[in-house]
Write an enzyme that holds these catalytic residues in place. Sequence first.
Site, short mmCIF file in Angstrom:
data_model
loop_
_atom_site.label_atom_id
_atom_site.label_comp_id
_atom_site.label_asym_id
_atom_site.label_seq_id
_atom_site.Cartn_x
_atom_site.Cartn_y
_atom_site.Cartn_z
N CYS A 84 -26.24 6.11 -55.36
CA CYS A 84 -27.65 5.71 -55.28
C CYS A 84 -27.86 4.32 -55.88
CB CYS A 84 -28.52 6.78 -55.91
SG CYS A 84 -30.21 6.72 -55.30
N HIS A 183 -26.56 11.98 -54.65
CA HIS A 183 -26.13 12.28 -56.03
C HIS A 183 -25.26 13.53 -56.10
CE1 HIS A 183 -29.02 9.56 -58.09
NE2 HIS A 183 -29.76 9.79 -57.02
N GLU A 185 -23.34 14.34 -58.32
CA GLU A 185 -23.26 14.77 -59.73
C GLU A 185 -24.34 15.79 -60.08
OE1 GLU A 185 -24.35 11.97 -58.61
OE2 GLU A 185 -26.04 11.23 -59.79
N1 GLN Z 1 -34.53 3.46 -56.02
C1 GLN Z 1 -33.59 3.28 -57.08
C2 GLN Z 1 -33.14 1.82 -57.19
O1 GLN Z 1 -33.52 1.01 -56.42
C3 GLN Z 1 -32.39 4.18 -56.90
C4 GLN Z 1 -32.77 5.62 -57.09
C5 GLN Z 1 -31.68 6.48 -57.61
O2 GLN Z 1 -30.65 6.02 -58.11
N2 GLN Z 1 -31.93 7.77 -57.59
O3 GLN Z 1 -32.41 1.49 -58.05
#
Ligand code: GLN
Length: 204
Positions: A84, A183, A185
Amino acid sequence: MSAPPSAAIGVLALQGDTAEHLRVLRGIGATAVPVTRPGELDQVQGLVLPGGESTAMAKLAERYELLEPLRKRVRAGMPAYGTCAGMILLADRIVDGARDQRTVGGIDMTVRRNAFGRQSESFETGVEIEGLEGGPVDAVFIRAPWVESTGPGVQVLGQTAEGGAAGRIVAVRQGSLLATSFHPELTGDARIHRLFVDIVKGTA
Ligand code: GLN
């Protein structure tokens, strides 16, 4: 520098869900340590960049004088896995980033930040990952990015299969660099972490 006896995997510990990654890695028998300082980065053979907020992480990395060392290690071939926000950090290019948002880079891809919508539009779905046995991975998307485009050296490992945003690239690999929009994890499915451990060991 001589390598420690069992290859240690670091988890970037500036912001985000560091603890969950440490737990999953330790659960599959890896030696996993938090990384906040350049000296700690020197001690690890691979690094997980967790989910969280990529802008905050990049700023903190700069403040801790970790951004340049991170870039250097990744450029020198250190295996890294970004989830992410961590995927955003590993992207060479970002769309819809904050103004002047910096990344570590390494994967020849363009990532669209917050592409799947807001926090309230978070969702969970199965994503088939190339090379992983045992069916789709249960993937949790939280204000997640998607991969808008990839360069020739990037292997697409997974795409969304259903919903309004089907066919989006959400898992990629370029050499020893791995990134997912979601994710793993958070779900108790350690297969992608196992793949990363194998990449660090040089067996995948
Ligand atoms: N939207 C977040 C960002 O731009 C990422 C979201 C996440 O890691 N769950 O960093």
